[in-house]
Design a protein around this motif. Structure first.
Motif, PDB file in Angstrom:
ATOM      1  N   ASP A  92      41.536  37.178  75.478  1.00 27.40           N
ATOM      2  CA  ASP A  92      40.103  37.416  75.331  1.00 27.40           C
ATOM      3  C   ASP A  92      39.844  38.286  74.098  1.00 27.40           C
ATOM      4  N   PHE A  93      39.020  37.780  73.185  1.00 27.25           N
ATOM      5  CA  PHE A  93      38.670  38.515  71.976  1.00 27.25           C
ATOM      6  C   PHE A  93      37.220  38.971  72.046  1.00 27.25           C
ATOM      7  N   THR A  94      36.984  40.218  71.686  1.00 27.60           N
ATOM      8  CA  THR A  94      35.632  40.750  71.552  1.00 27.60           C
ATOM      9  C   THR A  94      35.317  40.859  70.070  1.00 27.60           C
ATOM     10  N   LEU A  95      34.280  40.150  69.606  1.00 23.34           N
ATOM     11  CA  LEU A  95      33.965  40.101  68.185  1.00 23.34           C
ATOM     12  C   LEU A  95      33.180  41.331  67.748  1.00 23.34           C
ATOM     13  N   ARG A  96      33.317  41.637  66.496  1.00 24.45           N
ATOM     14  CA  ARG A  96      32.582  42.750  65.885  1.00 24.45           C
ATOM     15  C   ARG A  96      31.124  42.324  65.739  1.00 24.45           C
ATOM     16  N   PRO A  97      30.169  43.068  66.263  1.00 20.75           N
ATOM     17  CA  PRO A  97      28.771  42.638  66.188  1.00 20.75           C
ATOM     18  C   PRO A  97      28.187  42.805  64.788  1.00 20.75           C
ATOM     19  N   GLY A  98      27.259  41.903  64.451  1.00 19.28           N
ATOM     20  CA  GLY A  98      26.512  42.034  63.208  1.00 19.28           C
ATOM     21  C   GLY A  98      27.215  41.582  61.952  1.00 19.28           C
ATOM     22  N   VAL A  99      28.394  40.964  62.066  1.00 18.65           N
ATOM     23  CA  VAL A  99      29.103  40.494  60.879  1.00 18.65           C
ATOM     24  C   VAL A  99      28.361  39.304  60.277  1.00 18.65           C
ATOM     25  N   LYS A 100      28.182  39.335  58.955  1.00 16.27           N
ATOM     26  CA  LYS A 100      27.469  38.265  58.264  1.00 16.27           C
ATOM     27  C   LYS A 100      28.411  37.482  57.351  1.00 16.27           C
ATOM     28  N   PHE A 101      28.178  36.176  57.292  1.00 15.53           N
ATOM     29  CA  PHE A 101      28.803  35.362  56.255  1.00 15.53           C
ATOM     30  C   PHE A 101      28.032  35.579  54.953  1.00 15.53           C
ATOM     31  N   HIS A 102      28.595  35.125  53.860  1.00 15.30           N
ATOM     32  CA  HIS A 102      27.983  35.334  52.556  1.00 15.30           C
ATOM     33  C   HIS A 102      26.599  34.687  52.429  1.00 15.30           C
ATOM     34  N   ASN A 103      26.327  33.662  53.218  1.00 12.52           N
ATOM     35  CA  ASN A 103      25.018  32.999  53.151  1.00 12.52           C
ATOM     36  C   ASN A 103      24.000  33.608  54.110  1.00 12.52           C
ATOM     37  N   GLY A 104      24.371  34.680  54.776  1.00 14.46           N
ATOM     38  CA  GLY A 104      23.457  35.366  55.673  1.00 14.46           C
ATOM     39  C   GLY A 104      23.580  34.976  57.127  1.00 14.46           C
ATOM     40  N   ASP A 105      24.319  33.917  57.448  1.00 15.89           N
ATOM     41  CA  ASP A 105      24.517  33.520  58.842  1.00 15.89           C
ATOM     42  C   ASP A 105      25.317  34.598  59.576  1.00 15.89           C
ATOM     43  N   THR A 106      24.955  34.827  60.835  1.00 15.35           N
ATOM     44  CA  THR A 106      25.684  35.790  61.659  1.00 15.35           C
ATOM     45  C   THR A 106      26.898  35.118  62.290  1.00 15.35           C
ATOM     46  N   LEU A 107      28.042  35.786  62.207  1.00 18.16           N
ATOM     47  CA  LEU A 107      29.276  35.239  62.773  1.00 18.16           C
ATOM     48  C   LEU A 107      29.244  35.365  64.293  1.00 18.16           C
ATOM     49  N   THR A 108      29.543  34.249  64.982  1.00 20.94           N
ATOM     50  CA  THR A 108      29.553  34.231  66.444  1.00 20.94           C
ATOM     51  C   THR A 108      30.822  33.557  66.958  1.00 20.94           C
ATOM     52  N   SER A 109      30.932  33.541  68.262  1.00 21.11           N
ATOM     53  CA  SER A 109      32.088  32.908  68.902  1.00 21.11           C
ATOM     54  C   SER A 109      32.164  31.419  68.590  1.00 21.11           C
ATOM     55  N   GLU A 110      31.028  30.783  68.339  1.00 19.77           N
ATOM     56  CA  GLU A 110      31.042  29.356  68.001  1.00 19.77           C
ATOM     57  C   GLU A 110      31.757  29.110  66.678  1.00 19.77           C
ATOM     58  N   ASP A 111      31.625  30.027  65.739  1.00 21.91           N
ATOM     59  CA  ASP A 111      32.335  29.904  64.466  1.00 21.91           C
ATOM     60  C   ASP A 111      33.839  30.035  64.674  1.00 21.91           C
ATOM     61  N   VAL A 112      34.232  30.917  65.587  1.00 23.28           N
ATOM     62  CA  VAL A 112      35.653  31.119  65.877  1.00 23.28           C
ATOM     63  C   VAL A 112      36.248  29.852  66.496  1.00 23.28           C
ATOM     64  N   LYS A 113      35.566  29.304  67.474  1.00 24.69           N
ATOM     65  CA  LYS A 113      36.037  28.074  68.111  1.00 24.69           C
ATOM     66  C   LYS A 113      36.098  26.931  67.110  1.00 24.69           C
ATOM     67  N   PHE A 114      35.050  26.789  66.313  1.00 23.59           N
ATOM     68  CA  PHE A 114      34.981  25.731  65.310  1.00 23.59           C
ATOM     69  C   PHE A 114      36.130  25.854  64.310  1.00 23.59           C
ATOM     70  N   SER A 115      36.407  27.072  63.846  1.00 24.39           N
ATOM     71  CA  SER A 115      37.469  27.282  62.860  1.00 24.39           C
ATOM     72  C   SER A 115      38.829  26.918  63.433  1.00 24.39           C
ATOM     73  N   PHE A 116      39.041  27.253  64.693  1.00 27.15           N
ATOM     74  CA  PHE A 116      40.309  26.882  65.337  1.00 27.15           C
ATOM     75  C   PHE A 116      40.438  25.368  65.452  1.00 27.15           C
ATOM     76  N   GLU A 117      39.386  24.724  65.880  1.00 22.40           N
ATOM     77  CA  GLU A 117      39.451  23.278  66.118  1.00 22.40           C
ATOM     78  C   GLU A 117      39.621  22.476  64.835  1.00 22.40           C
ATOM     79  N   ARG A 118      39.092  22.972  63.714  1.00 25.59           N
ATOM     80  CA  ARG A 118      39.224  22.220  62.461  1.00 25.59           C
ATOM     81  C   ARG A 118      40.503  22.589  61.703  1.00 25.59           C
ATOM     82  N   TYR A 119      41.228  23.611  62.159  1.00 25.35           N
ATOM     83  CA  TYR A 119      42.468  23.983  61.491  1.00 25.35           C
ATOM     84  C   TYR A 119      43.467  22.832  61.559  1.00 25.35           C
TER      85      TYR A 119
END
Length: 508
Positions: A91-118
């Motif tokens: 179980d991972f707890t993400l750091r709140p408020g992290v932004k990507f360079h385009n202003g999008d907020t990083l969420t658990s969906e980005d983590v799952k997506f990144s794993f699945e496309r690896y």
């Protein structure tokens, strides 16, 4: 109460006035890079189990956890993580408020997506063992494993790009090719431009969660020729150079204003005998493989090329890795090498065919090929740019001999998975006893028992003479007088400057 409130306000105002403002990023640092940069290294999904992509990824991207100064698995995009008692749930707890360079907020969906496309070199090793990735909420990610696997964190956060996070919405919008053209990450620097064969330009991302970078602009300039790199450093055209060796390294060392930085990195280099499983090949005979190892004067090559800084370990596993076993040394004994070749039926030696290499290490491979030729093992060197070499290697298009190396983070098991065991990205053949033992260690939760199995595997590799190990590379770099902190050596074992938010120019 009013005088008290007034005094408090005055005190706060004075403190605010006295507190130093965080300086905005300023200036430019330019690297003279020893290889031609490739867009595949801009995308964590495509990491090939070598260290090179991390030269760029530490700038553009960020991971749930990654190697940092003083901590090989430092919490980054993940503030913390927990493992279930049975070892099956992370179980991972993400750091709140992290932004990507385009202003999008990083969420658990980005983590799952990144794993699945690896889809990099360790994709099968990781994905075959993960049953599900769950996102209970925006700041929590849960990985369920099919069985307990003691190396999950090592593979996920260190030995691959699977734990380096990209923005789901952006990638879906522009596609994989569009992402490599204009990568968006959550790292300390933003992509500005890329000119193939010339340079990569990045600028500070002032919203980076860890700290605001000190330097405004980073430029990675491709200068493939070693002498030209050093000349550019001496003229002040670049501030930091990678990979300066031999007489040029000695020249760098004695040049006023320049600083030589020699670091032994977790990057053993070796020659793979790819046809040793083919009964028709001379390399099928263990005596031939042993002869090749006895033919090479590693100490002489070390002194000539890396000024004696490289570490002779006679292994393909970094000596700093967990579960490393130290094999016996191969002496330099060309007479015994010729004797073994004659016993194997090659009294006049043999034509070994093409010998494939990464052009940035041509001087090392030329030396090795020269020693082999002196005992009768004749080969033809075929040089390729780094991205092409490793891509062709993983496509299983090589034969005969191939330069091999890896500076990726991990442990003995992560190296064996990619380079020794059946199914590995760089494996052209394997041995059943080693494959069986590797499966045993992957399921063994008792550390001492697992260590014994991994030691046994490495002993078998040595007994079978599977490789021609060269050294644990001393990566010799240098920087000029404008540099206060180059980042070289801040992360133990890491080849390149990092973390980039810590690099600094001298104050004028």
């Amino acid at each position: 109460m009013r005088p008290l409130r007034l005094a408090t306000c005055v005190l706060l105002a004075l403190l605010a006035f006295a507190a130093p403002a965080i300086a905005a990023p300023e200036g430019q640092l330019t690297w003279g890079v020893h290889i031609s940069l490739a867009p595949t290294w801009f995308d964590p999904a495509e990491t090939l189990g070598i260290i090179t992509p991390f030269m760029v990824m530490y700038a553009l991207h960020d991971a749930l956890a990654k190697a940092m100064p003083g901590n090989p698995t430092a919490p980054s995009l993940a503030e913390s993580w927990q493992v279930s008692p049975d070892g099956r749930v992370y179980d991972f707890t993400l750091r709140p408020g992290v932004k990507f360079h385009n202003g999008d907020t990083l969420t658990s969906e980005d983590v799952k997506f990144s794993f699945e496309r690896y889809r990099g070199a360790s994709a099968k090793a990781i994905k075959d063992r993960v049953a599900a990735v769950e996102t209970p909420d925006a700041l929590h990610v849960r990985f369920r494993l099919k069985n307990p696997w003691p190396d999950f964190m090592t593979f996920y956060t260190a030995a691959s790009g699977a734990g380096w996070i990209v923005p789901k919405k952006y990638v879906e919008k522009v596609g994989d090719d569009g992402f490599k053209k204009v990568p968006i990450g959550a790292g300390p620097y933003k992509f500005v431009s890329f000119t193939p064969g010339i340079e990569l330009v990045m600028e500070a991302f002032e919203g980076y969660w860890r700290k605001r970078p000190s330097v405004k602009r980073l430029v990675f300039r491709v200068i493939s020729d070693e002498a030209t790199r050093l000349a550019a450093l001496k003229r002040g055209e670049v501030d930091i150079v990678y990979s300066i060796r031999g007489e040029l390294a000695e020249e760098l060392q004695r040049t006023p204003g320049l600083t030589l930085k020699a670091t032994v990195i977790q990057a053993p280099q070796w020659v793979a005998m790819l046809d040793q499983w083919d009964p028709k090949s001379p390399w099928y005979d263990k005596r031939v493989r042993l002869a090749a190892n006895l033919a090479i004067d590693r100490k002489a090559i070390n002194e000539a090329i890396t000024l004696g800084h490289s570490r002779l370990t006679y292994s393909i596993i970094p000596s700093t890795f967990d579960f490393f076993w130290q094999p016996p040394a191969y002496p330099f004994d060309p007479a015994q090498a010729r004797k073994l070749l004659a016993e194997a039926g090659y009294p006049n030696g043999f034509d070994a065919g093409d010998y494939y290499l990464d052009i940035s290490y041509s001087n090392v491979q030329e030396a090795i090929a020269g020693y082999l030729q002196q005992v009768g093992i004749r080969s033809k060197l075929i040089s390729r740019e780094r991205a092409s070499h490793w891509g062709t290697y993983t496509d299983k298009k090589y034969k005969n001999l191939a330069y091999t190396a890896s500076g990726a983070f991990g442990n003995a098991a992560t190296r064996l998975e990619l380079y020794v065991v059946a199914g590995g990205s760089y494996v052209y053949g394997s041995y059943p006893d080693i494959d069986s033992l590797f499966k045993d260690q992957a399921a063994e939760l008792d550390r001492k028992k697992r260590e014994a199995i991994l030691y046994k595997i490495q002993q078998l590799m040595h007994d079978k003479v599977m490789h021609i190990p060269v050294w644990e590379l001393a990566f010799i770099n240098g920087h000029g007088p404008r540099v206060q902190e180059s980042g070289l050596g801040l992360i133990p074992g890491h080849a390149y400057s990092a973390p980039y938010e810590d690099v600094k120019l001298k104050v004028k």
